[in-house]
Design a protein around this motif. Structure first.
Motif, short mmCIF file in Angstrom:
data_model
loop_
_atom_site.label_atom_id
_atom_site.label_comp_id
_atom_site.label_asym_id
_atom_site.label_seq_id
_atom_site.Cartn_x
_atom_site.Cartn_y
_atom_site.Cartn_z
N MET A 163 61.57 -14.29 70.53
CA MET A 163 61.34 -13.76 69.19
C MET A 163 62.11 -12.47 68.95
O MET A 163 62.69 -12.27 67.88
CB MET A 163 59.84 -13.53 68.97
N LEU A 164 62.14 -11.60 69.94
CA LEU A 164 62.89 -10.35 69.79
C LEU A 164 64.40 -10.62 69.70
O LEU A 164 65.12 -9.92 68.98
CB LEU A 164 62.59 -9.41 70.96
N ARG A 165 64.84 -11.63 70.41
CA ARG A 165 66.26 -12.02 70.31
C ARG A 165 66.57 -12.49 68.89
O ARG A 165 67.59 -12.12 68.30
CB ARG A 165 66.55 -13.12 71.32
N ALA A 166 65.68 -13.30 68.32
CA ALA A 166 65.88 -13.77 66.95
C ALA A 166 65.77 -12.61 65.97
O ALA A 166 66.51 -12.57 64.97
CB ALA A 166 64.85 -14.85 66.62
N LYS B 162 58.62 -12.58 61.90
CA LYS B 162 57.88 -11.32 62.02
C LYS B 162 56.37 -11.55 62.02
O LYS B 162 55.63 -10.85 62.72
CB LYS B 162 58.31 -10.37 60.91
N PHE B 163 55.90 -12.53 61.28
CA PHE B 163 54.47 -12.87 61.34
C PHE B 163 54.10 -13.36 62.74
O PHE B 163 53.04 -13.02 63.27
CB PHE B 163 54.15 -13.95 60.30
N ALA C 258 51.57 -11.72 65.55
CA ALA C 258 50.50 -12.44 66.25
C ALA C 258 50.59 -12.22 67.76
O ALA C 258 49.56 -12.04 68.43
CB ALA C 258 50.58 -13.92 65.92
N VAL C 259 51.81 -12.25 68.31
CA VAL C 259 51.99 -12.03 69.76
C VAL C 259 51.47 -10.65 70.15
O VAL C 259 50.73 -10.49 71.14
CB VAL C 259 53.47 -12.19 70.14
N TYR C 260 51.84 -9.62 69.38
CA TYR C 260 51.40 -8.26 69.71
C TYR C 260 49.90 -8.09 69.47
O TYR C 260 49.21 -7.35 70.19
CB TYR C 260 52.18 -7.24 68.89
N SER D 253 56.71 -4.89 57.44
CA SER D 253 58.14 -5.04 57.16
C SER D 253 58.47 -6.34 56.44
O SER D 253 59.62 -6.56 56.03
CB SER D 253 58.95 -4.96 58.46
N CYS D 254 57.46 -7.22 56.27
CA CYS D 254 57.69 -8.47 55.55
C CYS D 254 57.68 -8.24 54.05
O CYS D 254 57.17 -7.23 53.55
CB CYS D 254 56.60 -9.49 55.91
N ARG D 255 58.24 -9.18 53.30
CA ARG D 255 58.21 -9.11 51.84
C ARG D 255 56.79 -9.29 51.33
O ARG D 255 55.94 -9.88 51.99
CB ARG D 255 59.12 -10.19 51.24
N GLU D 256 56.57 -8.78 50.12
CA GLU D 256 55.24 -8.89 49.53
C GLU D 256 54.91 -10.37 49.28
O GLU D 256 55.71 -11.11 48.69
CB GLU D 256 55.16 -8.12 48.21
#
Length: 661
Positions: free
Chosen positions: A610-613, A624-625, A629-631, A646-649
């Motif tokens: 995920m961090l690579r992506a 990012k969602f 969830a992972v964190y 950081s996601c869009r509204e």
């Protein structure tokens, strides 16, 4: 009533008639079918059907006619083209997806085969150019009929829906642009009926270029007409007769009348948009300026949207230009990382997501996929490096410059048709700086036919390899021997068998890719409806020459998603691994691959993917969602909140934040 024949056969002997009829059939099939064939059972309706048909047509022509073909003058154009095709083929050895390099090499080889075949027809029968031009005029009239039918079928005029014989409005405009020199040459060379039909086709071509509103073609047309006009006054003043001037003025009045009637039929909203595309310089705007203007426009039209057609506010007229600039800047990143050899032919769309800057916020949000840089020259430099770009100069630029030099410097000017061909080829190059016309069959057929007609009237210097040639003796002996073999192969038909084999192999590649697209389209219809059928269809569609769909997503990814939905996580992981071998930088594949690992409680591997992506595309909200969830499950609430914020509204974002409180 007197009929106007394509050919006058009355004075031909039997063998001559047979040759004439054959040379009539070939351009008829090439232009009437090769430029218009479509199939609705595959994804890209025009590319592969036309590719296969033209390939098979030339294959049949080669088998039937090669013994009677006169020697071909081997020039630096031929040498550069052969080396360019070879370099494309060699690049498959380092390309991420070799099948895409093979397809691109086949497309280039077919383009060269078109050039050789048309050149052969010209040498066999001097009347071939006349027949070719007349048939092309008929095909263009057919394309205009299709375009008018399309316009009449629309509830509201939308230039993006006028596609006629091409895949989109821009490519149709570019097709008309490269066909224009044939219309002008027809007017200059023909008489009576065909002369004025050619003029009518020229007027209609410019009319559709104007109303389809491709600003890249506007630029190309402007360059072509300016160069032609200047050189007509400077080098061809004899064509400025009273009759031609009156005819030209009448054509301009007819064109202006047609555009005026069209404009008067538009409503006020579409008139404003029509006028907004005329100033081509406004095409090049910064991304921030355009977004601020968009926000202001929406603010001013609040509550008034019901008065506007949907396309008027869903399509930003400046957005494509800004996306092109993003593509070009990202391409520069590829060029810097692979300056000599490039990333491999046909692999731009696979490698370009690896360049993080400049960011493209709308890539995954609007489900955009990278296909082409919308600039053929940047694409060549990125895919084939400096070596490929230098070879391309000897194919596209230097021959055109040589012809211009002969028009300007030689005392005896070439035929006026030479000026039309070379001017509009240059204008077509301007258009190719903003689109990808060389990736389409209809453009290649016309462009390389124009090259054949051009070089038949202004021959390029033939490469000679006689022993007494002092320059050859001073050259590198190995290179001289190689060049002699190439020249002998072309001139003595030694390579005919090899040429036929390559045509057959190209046809086989096209057939395999046709099969792939056929089953891929079926798979799209079953996606998220019948997972087992999706898996089956992916397996049938994928083959050695077809791994990626036209929108740059690997078939193995769709298979992996289906397995995951069925709860077969191990099989999904295997499919995702195969998908990443084709598209290692595709964030949607990386995201789903990570989710499958997370499902198997392999959290560290999931987070790493995920961090690579995220480094590739920090604007991908679904990713990012998932990171949040992972964190969250790792009891790192602050990190989870950071990624969600950081996601869009959206409603999903609000639900996540509520759950994290």
């Amino acid at each position: 009533m007197k009929l106007v024949p394509f050919f006058n056969l009355s004075d031909e002997r039997h063998s001559g008639r047979r040759t004439t009829v054959f040379l009539l059939i070939f351009p008829t099939l090439l232009l009437c079918i090769g430029l218009t064939l479509k199939s609705w059972v595959i994804i890209d309706m025009s590319l592969l059907p036309r590719f296969l048909f033209v390939d098979l047509l030339i294959l049949v022509f080669t088998i039937i006619r090669f013994r009677k073909v006169k020697d071909h003058s081997f020039t630096f154009f031929d040498l550069a083209f052969i080396l360019f095709i070879a370099w494309n083929l060699i690049s498959s050895s380092w390309a991420t997806c070799a099948s895409e390099a093979l397809m691109q090499s086949s497309l280039l080889f077919l383009s060269y085969a078109i050039y050789l075949t048309i050149s052969s027809c010209i040498r066999t029968d001097a009347r071939f150019e006349t027949v070719f031009t007349r048939i092309l005029m008929v095909v263009l009239l057919y394309s205009f009929i299709l375009a008018f039918i399309t316009i009449n079928s629309l509830d509201h005029y939308n230039p993006y829906r006028i596609i006629s014989v091409s895949a989109n409005n821009n490519l149709y405009s570019g097709f008309l642009l490269i066909c224009l020199p044939f219309a002008f040459s027809g007017y200059a060379r023909e008489s009576k009926f065909w002369k004025y039909l050619s003029l009518l086709v020229a007027v209609l071509s410019i009319f559709f270029i104007i109303i389809v509103q491709s600003r890249a073609v506007y630029l190309g047309l402007f360059v072509s007409l300016v160069i032609s006009t200047i050189l007509v006054f400077a080098r061809y003043p004899h064509v400025l007769t009273k009759k031609n001037i009156i005819t030209g003025l009448a054509a301009m009045i007819l064109l202006a009348t047609g555009v005026g009637i069209f404009y008067s039929c538009l409503d006020n909203t579409r008139r404003n948009y029509f006028l907004s595309k005329i100033p081509v310089w406004a095409y090049f705007r910064s991304y921030d300026d355009v977004n601020s203007e968009k926000a202001e426009r929406y603010k001013n039209t609040t509550g008034k949207l019901e008065k506007m057609a949907s396309f008027d506010f869903s399509e930003d007229y400046y957005e494509n230009a800004n996306l092109r600039i993003i593509f070009w800047k990202k391409s520069w990143g590829l060029i810097k990382s692979n300056p000599v050899a490039g990333v491999g032919s046909g692999n731009w769309r696979i490698a370009v997501p690896s360049v993080p800057d400049p960011p493209n916020p709308d890539h995954t949000f609007k489900n955009y996929t990278y296909s082409y840089p919308h600039n053929e020259w940047i694409g060549i430099l990125a895919e084939l490096g400096i070596i490929g770009f230098i070879l391309s100069l000897f194919i596209f630029i230097i021959p055109v410059g040589t012809v211009f030099r002969k028009i300007i410097m030689d005392k005896a000017t070439p035929d006026i048709s030479v000026l039309f061909y070379v001017s509009f080829i240059l204008g077509f190059y301007v258009f190719a700086s903003f689109d990808f016309p060389l990736k389409r069959i209809e453009h290649n057929v016309i462009l390389f036919s124009a090259f054949a007609f051009l070089f038949s009237r202004v021959p390029l210097r033939r490469i000679s390899f006689h022993r007494e040639d002092a320059k050859t003796q001073k050259g590198i002996r190995t290179m001289a021997i190689s060049l002699r073999l190439c020249a002998a192969a072309v001139n003595k038909n030694i390579a005919t068998g090899f040429f036929t084999i390559l045509l057959g192999f190209s046809a086989f590649i096209a057939t395999e890719r046709l099969k792939g697209e056929y089953y891929t389209l079926k798979m799209f219809r079953d996606e998220r409806v019948n997972d087992m059928n999706v898996i089956h269809l992916c397996g049938v569609a994928e083959n050695a020459f077809y791994h990626l769909t036209p929108n740059t997503l690997p078939l193995a990814w769709f298979e992996g998603v289906a397995w995951f939905r069925l709860g077969e996580t191990d099989r999904a992981l295997n499919a995702y691994r195969r998908a990443l071998t084709c598209t290692p930088y595709e964030v949607r594949v990386l995201n789903d691959y990570a989710v499958a690992y997370f499902q198997m409680n392999r959290v560290d591997e999931a987070k790493s993917l995920m961090l690579r992506a995220y480094r590739i595309d920090p604007w991908f909200d679904d990713l990012k969602f998932n990171l949040a969830a992972v964190y969250y499950f790792a009891s790192r609430r602050d990190s989870a909140v950071f990624y969600v914020n950081s996601c869009r509204e959206s409603q999903k974002k609000r639900d996540y934040l509520r759950e994290l409180k």
